[in-house]
Each structure stands twice: as C-alpha cells, then as structure tokens.
Design an enzyme around this catalytic site. Structure first.
Site, mmCIF file in Angstrom:
data_model
loop_
_atom_site.group_PDB
_atom_site.id
_atom_site.type_symbol
_atom_site.label_atom_id
_atom_site.label_comp_id
_atom_site.label_asym_id
_atom_site.label_seq_id
_atom_site.Cartn_x
_atom_site.Cartn_y
_atom_site.Cartn_z
ATOM 1 N N LYS A 170 0.823 -1.055 0.100
ATOM 2 C CA LYS A 170 -0.033 0.032 0.255
ATOM 3 C C LYS A 170 0.881 1.244 0.002
ATOM 4 O O LYS A 170 1.614 1.541 0.950
ATOM 5 C CB LYS A 170 -0.789 -0.086 1.231
ATOM 6 C CG LYS A 170 -1.803 1.534 1.206
ATOM 7 C CD LYS A 170 -2.109 1.698 2.667
ATOM 8 C CE LYS A 170 -2.883 3.048 2.686
ATOM 9 N NZ LYS A 170 -2.025 4.082 2.499
ATOM 10 N N CYS A 277 14.091 10.770 6.480
ATOM 11 C CA CYS A 277 14.267 10.216 7.892
ATOM 12 C C CYS A 277 15.388 10.402 8.308
ATOM 13 O O CYS A 277 15.829 10.866 9.745
ATOM 14 C CB CYS A 277 13.654 8.716 8.170
ATOM 15 S SG CYS A 277 11.821 8.738 7.772
#
Length: 474
Positions: A170, A277
């Site tokens: 997803k 990140c």
C-alpha cells in the site's frame, strides 16, 4: 489524464472510487488514483497467499533471475517512473532527485538479487547433526511513506521476493502513482499474485495491520503510526520491521575547516528538501566557530536553486504536501517569535505550490519546536555548544535515534564522537548515506528491526532448527 489501476493476482483492477493526486509544485490535481476497498484488500491478500506455495518452492536461482529481470524493467522505464515521482512527490529531475531515486531502485534490486542465505551448521557430534535453516515468513504487507515512494517500495518488496515471500503493498496516498505503475510493470514478469498493490486511505493500512492473512508488516513512516501498527499486529503476532522517524544530530568538532565539508553537509541536511528520515535535523557548532560556520553555510545554502522539479535548473523542489508545508512554516515562525535569528529563507515563496525556501535558523534553544520535533523539511536549526560532552548529551536527549554524525578534519576524533551518539547509524563527514549491504535501522523510538544486506534479508524469514539423530554405533 492517464488511467491507473490496482494490480491484484496479476490483473489490473478498476475501483468504484478514486482519489486526487496533487502536484506539489502547483498545488493542483494532475491525476486520480484508484481507491481500494477493504474487500479488494482481502482479494489481494488471498492472491498473495495462493501464490505463496509455488513462489517459495521456486529454485533459488530462478528468484534471482526474476529480480534481475525486475531491475531491467525499472531501468527500461526510468523516464516514466522518474517523471511520476517529480509530479507527485516534487523531487527534482536534476541532482540527487527523481532520477537518483529510480537509479537507486535498480541498484538495490540488483544487490538484493545477489544476496543468499545459507544454512548454518550448529553442531555435528557423534549423536546428531543440528542445522539452522530459514524459511520465508509468508505474505508480507508493505506500507510505504510519501518521501521516497519508489525507493522505499523497493526496499520492502525486493528482499521479500528474494527469500520467497509474496507481497501486498500500500503506497502513501500523497504519492501512490509511481508505485502503482512500477507494480504493474513488474507484473508483466512475475507469476500472478506474487506482488499486488492496493492504494487508499488509512483504512486500508489499518486493515492490513490487523489482517489475519498477512504474516509480516514492514512499515516506514512516523512514530505514532508505527506504534498503532504494532498494537494492531499484536492480535496474531505478526513479525514487524518498523523504520520510524528521527531527529538526527550532527556535531561539528572545534577547529574544523568547514569549507571542504559544505557540500556533503548541505546534502546531509537538505536532500529531498529535507524530507528524509535520516537527514541531519539538528546541527551543533562550537561557540568559537559559530558565527563563522553560520555565515559560510548561509552563503552556500543561499545559492542553491529551488523551484519546480521538472525544471532541470533546480536542485531542490517543493515540500510534498500542504500539511508538511504548514508545519515548517509554523516551526520557523515559532522559533523567530521566541528570539531565534533567521539567517536565510524564513518566508514561503509566492505561488500556489508548496515552496518553502531553504532556511537556516541560528540562536535556537533546545526547547523550541524546530529543535525538539522532527521538522522533515527545508528548515535547519543551528545550535551553539561549549564542550563535546555537552553536545553529545544534548544530541542524545531526544527519544528517537535513527542516525547521527560528527564532522572534523581529524577523522579519528570525529569517529570517537560519532560512536557516542545514540543512533542506529553514525557517519563521519557525511550524513544519511545508505548502502545496500550495510544494515540500517533505528534505536529508541526510531523503530525495530533491520533493513538492507544479509541482516535485512533475514528479517523476511523464520528460523527452523533441524536436528538429525545419527544411528547408534554398534
């Protein structure tokens, strides 16, 4: 507009509902994406489970061939995939942008194809032989973020396929199209059901996290969402790999000649408009060099062209979505209101896109939101320190620990400081550089599990110990 479809069991699937995908450079809708229902997720999981026995039983060298073919497909379709990344995520076509991302997908796929897990002999004695073998964990559910949509999809998919797992992925709702298209292209090669894609809202992600037909969840994203996934996965004890947020610190040691380090420092802070990140998000500079380094870094940063990623003159594009744009503006305004000094940038650029200029903020304190929270964007706080011990303590005070770095002309001194940082990866005179063979993961709230290399491959397997008794010697 180009029509996109889900891919379930090797077939393109049209959905009743769609959702808009916005070009962050214009703030306007440029495409629509099919929105999966929970029932279609169930179909995708069933397809992956049906495909699992044959795929996991395939000869190891055949899966290697499949991954090598996938790398070729990505390379062949690089222009289309790169363009989609720029349109939906904002990365530039120049520098370490969209083409860099697609190239990284090819490289990671090729390296992963070359990895191999061998059986391990634990003991061989007169009574028995004990071996450790590894088996694919099963059906993998992959939930990816919007910052590196295709690269992180590859980081999730390829090791799973390599060891014999099947996958349902997803993509993030802000950036689904490059992943949907890549999965469609790959399905021209793979057997049906081995790799499926469903796009949609958090409803789909929540359903995946709790789905009894999924054996492992791999997720890259924020700490709160990772914690929710872990809670929902507990019902059937899924295995997890969670690569979550960071608030990485970089420490410039006293006496450092900063000039040769300005370029790697810049990209360590601002690659992908700082939306990574493992970007450097808190820069600590010794008080004796504070003004000098602030000025030199400001001069460097101010010359970097920012604009629409489709214009090859630009090296930095927009922020990817309106919430991130608003957050950066809020953090900078808050710091300025509390007495911080904005060295460059500091105000949104004109137009409808999500453009916030490269912004350096000096004279910040540790309690400002710009410092204590992960900015994830084009604003960097520069903090003053007096001693190395103080800098290390302040760097480590946050509850996340993904990466950290130390900067100096004396590499050994910098290495010693870097090793004191509470982080899964520590760099010297660089930040955020990843290698497909080097394990990557965080400590504290930055996640659990490891990606990349042999250790990352093991994360998609379960262990079985086989103990064979030897016939008695008579």
């Amino acid at each position: 507009m180009t029509e996109y479809a889900l891919v379930i069991n090797g077939e393109k699937v049209v959905t009743q509902e769609t959702f808009d995908v916005i070009n962050p450079a214009t703030g306007e809708v440029f495409a629509v994406c099919p929105k999966a229902s929970v029932a279609q997720l169930d179909e995708a999981v069933a397809a992956a489970r049906n495909a699992l026995p044959a795929w996991s039983a395939l000869a190891d060298e055949k899966r290697v061939e499949y991954l090598q073919q996938i790398a070729g497909v990505i390379e062949k379709n690089m222009p289309e995939l790169s363009r989609l990344i720029t349109l939906e995520q904002g990365k530039t076509q120049s520098g370490p942008g969209a083409n860099f991302e697609v190239g990284g997908c090819m490289a990671w796929t090729q390296v992963t194809a070359g990895l191999k897990l061998e059986d391990e002999l634990i003991d061989d004695n007169p009574e028995d032989t004990i071996e450790l073998t590894r088996k694919p964990v099963g059906v993998v559910g992959s939930i990816t973020p919007w910052n590196w949509p295709l690269m992180i999809a590859v980081w999730h998919i390829m090791p799973a396929l390599r060891v014999g797992c099947t996958v349902v992925i997803k993509p993030a709702s802000y950036t689904p199209l490059s992943t949907v298209r890549m999965v469609e292209l790959i399905n021209d090669i793979l057997p049906p059901g081995v790799l499926n894609v469903v796009a949609g809202s958090s409803e789909i992600g929540n359903a995946m996290s709790a789905h009894k037909g999924i054996d492992k969840i791999v997720f890259t994203g924020s700490v709160p969402v990772g914690q929710t996934i872990m809670q929902r996965a507990a019902a059937n004890l899924k295995t997890l790999t969670l690569e979550l947020g960071g608030n990485d610190a970089g420490i410039i040691l006293p006496g450092t000649d900063i000039d040769p380090l300005l370029e790697p420092l810049f990209w360590g802070c601002f690659i992908n408009a700082g939306q990574t990140c493992a970007c450097l998000k808190r820069l600590f500079v010794h008080e004796d060099q504070y003004e000098e380094i602030c000025q030199k870094f400001t001069d460097y940063v101010s010359k970097i062209p920012v604009g629409d990623g489709m214009d090859e003159a630009n090296l930095i594009g927009p922020l990817t979505n309106a919430p991130q744009f608003d957050l950066i503006r809020q953090y900078v305004d808050d710091a300025r209101d509390k007495g911080a000094r904005v060295l460059c940038g500091g105000e949104p650029l004109p137009g409808n896109g999500y453009f916030y200029p490269l912004t350096l903020v000096a004279d910040v304190t540790d309690d400002m939101d710009l410092v204590k929270e992960e900015q994830f964007g084009t604003a960097l706080p520069i903090l003053k320190y007096s001693t190395i011990d103080e800098a290390v303590a302040r760097a480590n005070v946050v509850d996340v620990g993904l990466g950290g770095s130390a900067w100096s002309n004396d590499v050994q001194k910098a290495k010693a400081v870097a090793q004191r940082l509470e982080a899964g990866t520590a760099w010297v005179n660089a930040h955020g550089k990843l290698h497909p063979m080097a394990p990557f993961g965080g400590v504290k709230l930055s996640g659990i599990g490891t990606e990349f290399g042999i250790e990352g491959l093991k994360a998609y397997t379960t262990i079985q110990v086989v103990s064979v008794a030897k016939p008695a010697q008579g």
